[in-house]
Design an enzyme around this catalytic site. Structure first.
Site, PDB file in Angstrom:
ATOM      1  N   ASN A 171      60.764   0.513 -33.733  1.00  9.37           N
ATOM      2  CA  ASN A 171      61.351   0.611 -32.394  1.00  9.37           C
ATOM      3  C   ASN A 171      62.748   1.217 -32.390  1.00  9.37           C
ATOM      4  OD1 ASN A 171      59.034  -0.335 -31.297  1.00  9.37           O
ATOM      5  ND2 ASN A 171      59.770  -2.408 -30.904  1.00  9.37           N
ATOM      6  N   ARG A 189      54.257  -2.785 -17.380  1.00  7.65           N
ATOM      7  CA  ARG A 189      55.151  -1.791 -17.985  1.00  7.65           C
ATOM      8  C   ARG A 189      55.644  -0.726 -16.990  1.00  7.65           C
ATOM      9  NH1 ARG A 189      54.237  -1.912 -23.681  1.00  7.65           N
ATOM     10  NH2 ARG A 189      56.423  -1.333 -23.829  1.00  7.65           N
ATOM     11  N   ARG A 243      49.818   1.237 -35.552  1.00  8.26           N
ATOM     12  CA  ARG A 243      50.884   1.783 -34.708  1.00  8.26           C
ATOM     13  C   ARG A 243      52.255   1.342 -35.184  1.00  8.26           C
ATOM     14  NH1 ARG A 243      49.829   1.381 -28.482  1.00  8.26           N
ATOM     15  NH2 ARG A 243      51.676   2.674 -28.705  1.00  8.26           N
TER      16      ARG A 243
HETATM   17  N1  EPU Z   1      60.816  -3.307 -16.987  1.00  8.91           N
HETATM   18  C1  EPU Z   1      60.863  -3.038 -15.635  1.00  8.91           C
HETATM   19  N2  EPU Z   1      61.132  -1.764 -15.241  1.00  8.91           N
HETATM   20  C2  EPU Z   1      61.352  -0.753 -16.122  1.00  8.91           C
HETATM   21  C3  EPU Z   1      61.321  -1.037 -17.512  1.00  8.91           C
HETATM   22  C4  EPU Z   1      61.045  -2.332 -17.905  1.00  8.91           C
HETATM   23  O1  EPU Z   1      60.653  -3.924 -14.821  1.00  8.91           O
HETATM   24  O2  EPU Z   1      61.605   0.380 -15.688  1.00  8.91           O
HETATM   25  C5  EPU Z   1      60.530  -4.685 -17.425  1.00  8.91           C
HETATM   26  C6  EPU Z   1      59.305  -4.785 -18.336  1.00  8.91           C
HETATM   27  O3  EPU Z   1      58.118  -4.866 -17.578  1.00  8.91           O
HETATM   28  C7  EPU Z   1      59.609  -6.042 -19.121  1.00  8.91           C
HETATM   29  C8  EPU Z   1      61.122  -5.996 -19.275  1.00  8.91           C
HETATM   30  O4  EPU Z   1      61.584  -5.096 -18.269  1.00  8.91           O
HETATM   31  O5  EPU Z   1      59.248  -7.172 -18.371  1.00  8.91           O
HETATM   32  C9  EPU Z   1      61.604  -5.529 -20.620  1.00  8.91           C
HETATM   33  O6  EPU Z   1      60.899  -4.356 -21.005  1.00  8.91           O
HETATM   34  P1  EPU Z   1      61.629  -3.210 -21.837  1.00  8.91           P
HETATM   35  O7  EPU Z   1      61.873  -2.054 -20.927  1.00  8.91           O
HETATM   36  O8  EPU Z   1      62.801  -3.796 -22.532  1.00  8.91           O
HETATM   37  O9  EPU Z   1      60.502  -2.804 -22.860  1.00  8.91           O
HETATM   38  P2  EPU Z   1      60.442  -1.397 -23.582  1.00  8.91           P
HETATM   39  O10 EPU Z   1      61.802  -0.885 -23.750  1.00  8.91           O
HETATM   40  O11 EPU Z   1      59.438  -0.537 -22.929  1.00  8.91           O
HETATM   41  C10 EPU Z   1      60.680  -2.267 -26.023  1.00  8.91           C
HETATM   42  C11 EPU Z   1      59.845  -2.304 -27.260  1.00  8.91           C
HETATM   43  C12 EPU Z   1      58.701  -3.296 -27.090  1.00  8.91           C
HETATM   44  C13 EPU Z   1      59.301  -4.661 -26.785  1.00  8.91           C
HETATM   45  C14 EPU Z   1      60.204  -4.584 -25.548  1.00  8.91           C
HETATM   46  C15 EPU Z   1      60.911  -5.880 -25.240  1.00  8.91           C
HETATM   47  C16 EPU Z   1      60.073  -0.070 -28.142  1.00  8.91           C
HETATM   48  C17 EPU Z   1      59.446   1.215 -28.479  1.00  8.91           C
HETATM   49  N3  EPU Z   1      59.312  -0.972 -27.534  1.00  8.91           N
HETATM   50  O12 EPU Z   1      59.826  -1.825 -24.988  1.00  8.91           O
HETATM   51  O13 EPU Z   1      58.038  -3.331 -28.342  1.00  8.91           O
HETATM   52  O14 EPU Z   1      58.286  -5.596 -26.569  1.00  8.91           O
HETATM   53  O15 EPU Z   1      61.213  -3.567 -25.752  1.00  8.91           O
HETATM   54  O16 EPU Z   1      61.709  -6.270 -26.301  1.00  8.91           O
HETATM   55  O17 EPU Z   1      61.222  -0.303 -28.456  1.00  8.91           O
HETATM   56  C18 EPU Z   1      56.222  -3.688 -29.793  1.00  8.91           C
HETATM   57  O18 EPU Z   1      56.910  -3.188 -30.707  1.00  8.91           O
HETATM   58  O19 EPU Z   1      55.156  -4.302 -30.011  1.00  8.91           O
HETATM   59  C19 EPU Z   1      56.680  -3.556 -28.413  1.00  8.91           C
HETATM   60  C20 EPU Z   1      55.877  -3.683 -27.358  1.00  8.91           C
END
Ligand code: EPU
Length: 432
Positions: A23, A121, A403
């Site tokens: 990540n 997401r 992945r």
């Molecule tokens: N969210 C919103 N709006 C947005 C973006 C996010 O409401 O525009 C919400 C999401 O639905 C969630 C929360 O905010 O409830 C946090 O999501 P975040 O955006 O932080 O997730 P992400 O950045 O898409 C990364 C990791 C995930 C990990 C999450 C939370 C990467 C590539 N992915 O995702 O990793 O679960 O942060 O820590 O960095 C994994 O590795 O298995 C994985 C899913």
């Protein structure tokens, strides 16, 4: 497509090296688009998500060379501002191309990532952030079409959503802002170590970012960025997964090298609270884990860093399945992320899931069963359960685990596990 055959009951012992963080690697690879000079990134794990990102960068016109964990990327002027749906749909994290593409080209067409098994997401916060910097965003033909003909301009943006800060949203805004005119202040920024690693990488490229790792990040825009070399931080979720393996499946304990103690605070604290041994060396880059003699049940409330990570709740649920007493796991980040529970139940676990909470009553032991991986961390939980179970478990849809876990089967075998990857010709490939 492959499946994993796991003969349960073999005790793990020895030492394993933890890979670089998936990540952290993904946004750092994307950030290579911010300069026309070469960047060299080391300890990029060889997993399918980093491979997807490399394929997308190549399709956009970057030249990418990969050899033994080091990726060299050069993105000449004239790279494409449009990513293809075929590539992007394979990995939701491709949304982190938005920031660098907008910073470099002031326009981009990026297919909207679809739904995902762990939850809805949404990308509304990413969109809000780039709009705040002056871009116009439309949705056309399933794509985000974003333009900022006059360039991006720094401002103050609050990145807090209903479920807390967003990791990749913070990354995107940081990457968009590094070349924007003026100063950008990110309020309610994500504090995850992966965000800090990206900020360190960008600063090595000549960016001026302060405060990464705190709730407020300040970015002073600069004219241009240059090439650099960077080594990605250790993968704290892979480390956590092996810590649980060492506790569930070893009498003597196991040692993990190339870890970062600071990043493992919440995971280590929980394991210790449940009676297990977690001993780091003085440098904090190696840890010995061993099951406690009288393990106790535990409680998890996932929340943004430095609290307990959502990416480690499935694995801990596998451990709680065989820990005496009643454990409770509540996921506030992705309340629907409990697909692994129905598969663990097929192996004899006693779990009830209701409204984003799993209540786990520990059983004496698990028994082997054919099971289906549903997402990356769910599959890790199934592997852990299978290693501890009696009998031979077949885990289908292994591509989920590929992945994000580099050479998982090799690493487990080096610790004494009996696992075998075999082709699974009958399996139809489901949506990632
Ligand atoms: N969210 C919103 N709006 C947005 C973006 C996010 O409401 O525009 C919400 C999401 O639905 C969630 C929360 O905010 O409830 C946090 O999501 P975040 O955006 O932080 O997730 P992400 O950045 O898409 C990364 C990791 C995930 C990990 C999450 C939370 C990467 C590539 N992915 O995702 O990793 O679960 O942060 O820590 O960095 C994994 O590795 O298995 C994985 C899913």
């Amino acid at each position: 497509m492959d499946k994993l055959i796991v003969e349960g009951g073999y005790k793990l012992q020895g030492t394993v090296n933890i890979s670089g963080s998936k990540n952290a690697s993904l946004p750092i690879l994307a950030a290579a688009l911010l300069t026309d000079e070469p960047v060299r990134i080391s300890r990029v794990p060889d997993v399918s998500d980093t491979n997807y990102m490399i394929q997308i960068l190549s399709q956009l016109g970057a030249s990418v060379e990969r050899s033994s964990g080091t990726v060299r990327i050069e993105s000449p002027d004239g790279i494409s501002s449009s990513a293809s749906y075929d590539q992007v749909r394979k990995m939701r994290a491709s949304i982190c191309l938005l920031g660098p593409m907008m910073a470099r080209m002031h326009r981009c067409t990026l297919p909207l990532p679809g739904g995902c098994v762990i939850g809805d997401r949404p990308v509304d916060l990413h969109v809000r952030a780039i709009q705040a910097l002056g871009a116009r965003v439309r949705v056309k033909g399933g794509n985000l079409v974003i333009e900022a003909p006059n360039g991006l301009v720094g401002t103050t943006v609050d990145m807090r959503g209903d479920n807390g800060p967003t990791v990749l949203g913070t990354d995107n805004l940081m990457m968009a802002a590094v070349l924007a005119r003026g100063t950008t202040v990110i309020e309610s920024a994500a504090r995850e170590p992966e965000v800090v690693d990206l900020a360190n990488f960008l600063n090595k490229m000549g960016a001026r970012i302060e405060g990464a790792g705190s709730r407020t990040i300040t970015i002073h825009g600069v004219e241009r960025l240059h090439g650099c070399e960077h080594t990605v931080i250790p993968d704290r979720i892979e480390a956590g997964t092996f810590m649980v393996a060492g506790i569930m499946c070893s009498d003597t304990g196991i040692t993990l090298n190339r870890v970062c103690e600071e990043h493992l605070g919440a995971i280590s604290a929980l394991l210790r609270e449940c009676g297990h041994t977690v001993n780091f060396n003085e440098a904090g880059d190696s840890v010995f884990v061993k099951a406690g003699e009288k393990p106790t049940s535990g409680k998890i409330l996932t929340a943004p860093y430095p609290a307990y990570p959502t990416d480690m709740q499935a694995q801990m649920t596998a451990l709680f399945s065989v820990t005496p007493g009643i454990s409770v796991v509540k996921d506030t980040i992705f309340p629907q992320r409990f697909m692994h529970c129905s598969e663990l139940k097929r192996m004899g676990a006693n779990i009830k899931v209701d409204s984003g909470t799993a209540i786990i009553t520990g059983v004496e032991g698990l028994s082997a069963a054919p099971v289906m991986a549903s997402d990356l961390r769910a599959s890790a939980a199934l592997v852990l359960a299978a290693l501890a179970a009696e009998g031979t478990t077949e885990i289908h849809r292994l591509y989920h685990i590929d992945r994000g876990y580099e050479m998982l089967d090799d690493k487990l075998m080096s610790l004494g596990a009996h696992v075998q990857r075999v082709p699974d010709p009958d399996e139809g490939k489901a949506e990632l």
